[in-house]
Design an enzyme around this catalytic site. Structure first.
Site, PDB file in Angstrom:
ATOM      1  N   SER A 115       0.820  -1.214   0.000  1.00 47.47           N
ATOM      2  CA  SER A 115       0.000   0.000   0.000  1.00 47.47           C
ATOM      3  C   SER A 115       0.854   1.265   0.000  1.00 47.47           C
ATOM      4  CB  SER A 115      -0.932   0.019   1.217  1.00 47.47           C
ATOM      5  OG  SER A 115      -1.889  -1.014   1.147  1.00 47.47           O
ATOM      6  N   CYS A 154      -9.428  -1.741   2.846  1.00 49.48           N
ATOM      7  CA  CYS A 154      -8.669  -0.563   2.410  1.00 49.48           C
ATOM      8  C   CYS A 154      -8.963  -0.213   0.941  1.00 49.48           C
ATOM      9  CB  CYS A 154      -7.182  -0.782   2.669  1.00 49.48           C
ATOM     10  SG  CYS A 154      -6.272   0.746   2.944  1.00 49.48           S
ATOM     11  N   LEU A 155      -8.024  -0.454   0.014  1.00 48.01           N
ATOM     12  CA  LEU A 155      -8.290  -0.167  -1.391  1.00 48.01           C
ATOM     13  C   LEU A 155      -9.467  -1.004  -1.885  1.00 48.01           C
ATOM     14  CD1 LEU A 155      -7.405   1.423  -3.904  1.00 48.01           C
ATOM     15  CD2 LEU A 155      -5.783  -0.413  -4.416  1.00 48.01           C
ATOM     16  N   ASN A 161      -3.726   2.731   6.943  1.00 40.73           N
ATOM     17  CA  ASN A 161      -2.754   3.167   5.949  1.00 40.73           C
ATOM     18  C   ASN A 161      -3.489   3.489   4.654  1.00 40.73           C
ATOM     19  OD1 ASN A 161      -0.772   3.506   4.050  1.00 40.73           O
ATOM     20  ND2 ASN A 161      -0.285   1.335   3.911  1.00 40.73           N
ATOM     21  N   HIS A 167      -7.047  -1.910   8.689  1.00 42.04           N
ATOM     22  CA  HIS A 167      -6.386  -3.207   8.526  1.00 42.04           C
ATOM     23  C   HIS A 167      -6.623  -4.124   9.730  1.00 42.04           C
ATOM     24  CE1 HIS A 167      -3.988  -2.564   4.839  1.00 42.04           C
ATOM     25  NE2 HIS A 167      -4.116  -1.290   5.184  1.00 42.04           N
ATOM     26  N   GLU A 194      -5.960  -7.171   9.973  1.00 44.14           N
ATOM     27  CA  GLU A 194      -4.830  -8.094  10.160  1.00 44.14           C
ATOM     28  C   GLU A 194      -3.738  -7.449  11.000  1.00 44.14           C
ATOM     29  OE1 GLU A 194      -3.290  -5.471   7.060  1.00 44.14           O
ATOM     30  OE2 GLU A 194      -5.268  -6.329   7.484  1.00 44.14           O
TER      31      GLU A 194
END
Length: 369
Positions: free
Chosen positions: A51, A257-258, A299, A343, A345
């Protein structure tokens, strides 16, 4: 001594602002969008996170490198940041589990890094003026030439980068005898996401960024996953089309995220470039479904439009970022689909949100009947 003879270096921002430092190891020039991460640990995972592709990383923690590196603590096959900017660089390390020093790790991956920068002042400047293109260089005698080179660097807004970090060919991850089969679209996937899915009795087939629904569905998976990744989500037309096809069939879908942004775009919700993004391991998020708070790893430099999300008849906001009220999670009311902007994870970071992987498996179970 090398500590005393290190070459002078600079950080040059697109608006002409200059910060001064010294070269950590190799000499040269590196370009990218400057951003900062507030995490106190996890620098190796950050540097190898896809990322961050194309970004110059400023670490707000004052000491970087003091616990060395370990081959198990990487999120991809190489360093993905464009360059590193730190305050104090530790050439020595003091962790028994380390395989080597951070300096050796950076040299192995040919990364330009500079230290002795006033990172507090630099981060404060980014917070006030926004993320922008920048360069780091040891060629400090010709700043005007560097300014011309920097002006030619493309802006992150509108930049498609998933193709730069995605796998070229499909591959498998996990136990072939696992109960569940998941097709994952790699638009910059972190290894720890795959570990978390495999840990939950899933066998994953990972596909390139431009894989079609037909390609991903051919091996008859039980669920679909859209990964994290770098760059602007809007140019990812193939991924958006794939998400639309999965949604059309109401198949279990999870995005991070994305991948979360791609799901938003597949539903007609626009995305925008944030002022300076969220990057760190202590971002506060509220789960609106449970009322509980979560400390999360984040992020991203883009987000989905909150006003459009609230007006969407079929989408419910499930999580919000408590610092700025941006959308941190959504679910579809008529489809087996949810996604988050952070995230779960958490590599590095807290484990407050790992339940989201369990939720995905639960959704797959319910779809299988």
């Amino acid at each position: 001594m090398k500590y005393q003879s290190r070459k002078k270096a600079i950080v040059l921002l697109a608006d002409g602002t200059v910060f001064y430092g010294k070269a950590v190891g190799r000499e040269g020039t590196a370009f990218g969008e400057v951003c900062f991460n507030t995490g106190m640990t996890g620098y190796q995972e950050i540097f190898t996170d896809p990322s961050y592709y194309g970004q110059l990383m400023v670490t707000t923690n004052a000491h970087i490198g003091n616990y060395g590196t370990n081959d198990e603590e990487i999120e991809s096959d190489s360093i993905k940041i464009a360059g590193l900017i730190v305050k104090n660089f530790s050439y020595e390390f003091s962790r028994d589990l380390a395989d080597g020093s951070l300096q050796e790790f950076l040299e192995k991956h040919n990364l330009l890094a500079i230290s002795d920068v006033d990172t507090r002042a630099l981060v404060s400047y980014i917070r006030d003026n926004g993320a922008m293109n920048a360069l780091i260089s040891t060629e400090v005698d010709d700043v005007e030439s560097l300014k011309q080179q920097l002006a030619a660097v493309p802006d992150m807004n509108g930049l498609e980068l998933a193709s730069k970090v995605s796998t070229k060919e499909p591959y498998f991850y996990g136990d072939p005898n696992a109960t569940y089969k998941i097709s994952a679209l790699d638009i910059g996937v972190k290894k720890n996401i795959l570990r978390n899915l495999a840990k939950r009795d899933a066998y994953i087939k990972v596909f390139p960024y431009n894989a079609t629904y037909e390609e991903m569905s051919e091996w008859q998976p039980d669920g679909y996953f859209l990964s994290n990744g770098p760059g602007d989500p809007e140019p990812l037309s193939a991924a958006i089309d794939t998400a639309k096809e999965i949604l059309k069939r109401d198949l279990p879908l999870f995005g991070i995220c994305l991948g979360h942004q791609v799901i938003g775009l597949a539903n007609g919700i626009s995305t925008y470039k944030m002022h300076h993004g969220h990057r760190g391991i202590n971002h506060p998020v509220k789960n609106l479904l449970t009322g509980k708070g979560e400390i999360t790893s984040q992020n991203h430099g883009f987000a989905i439009n909150r006003e459009e999300t609230e007006k969407h008849a079929d989408i419910e906001i499930t999580h919000v970022h408590l610092n700025d009220n941006t959308v941190a999670g959504i679910k579809m009311n008529s489809k087996n689909c949810f996604s988050v902007q952070y995230h779960p994870e958490a590599s590095p970071g807290p484990n407050d949100s790992t339940y989201l992987f369990d939720q995905f498996i639960t959704n797959i179970k319910s779809a299988k009947g």
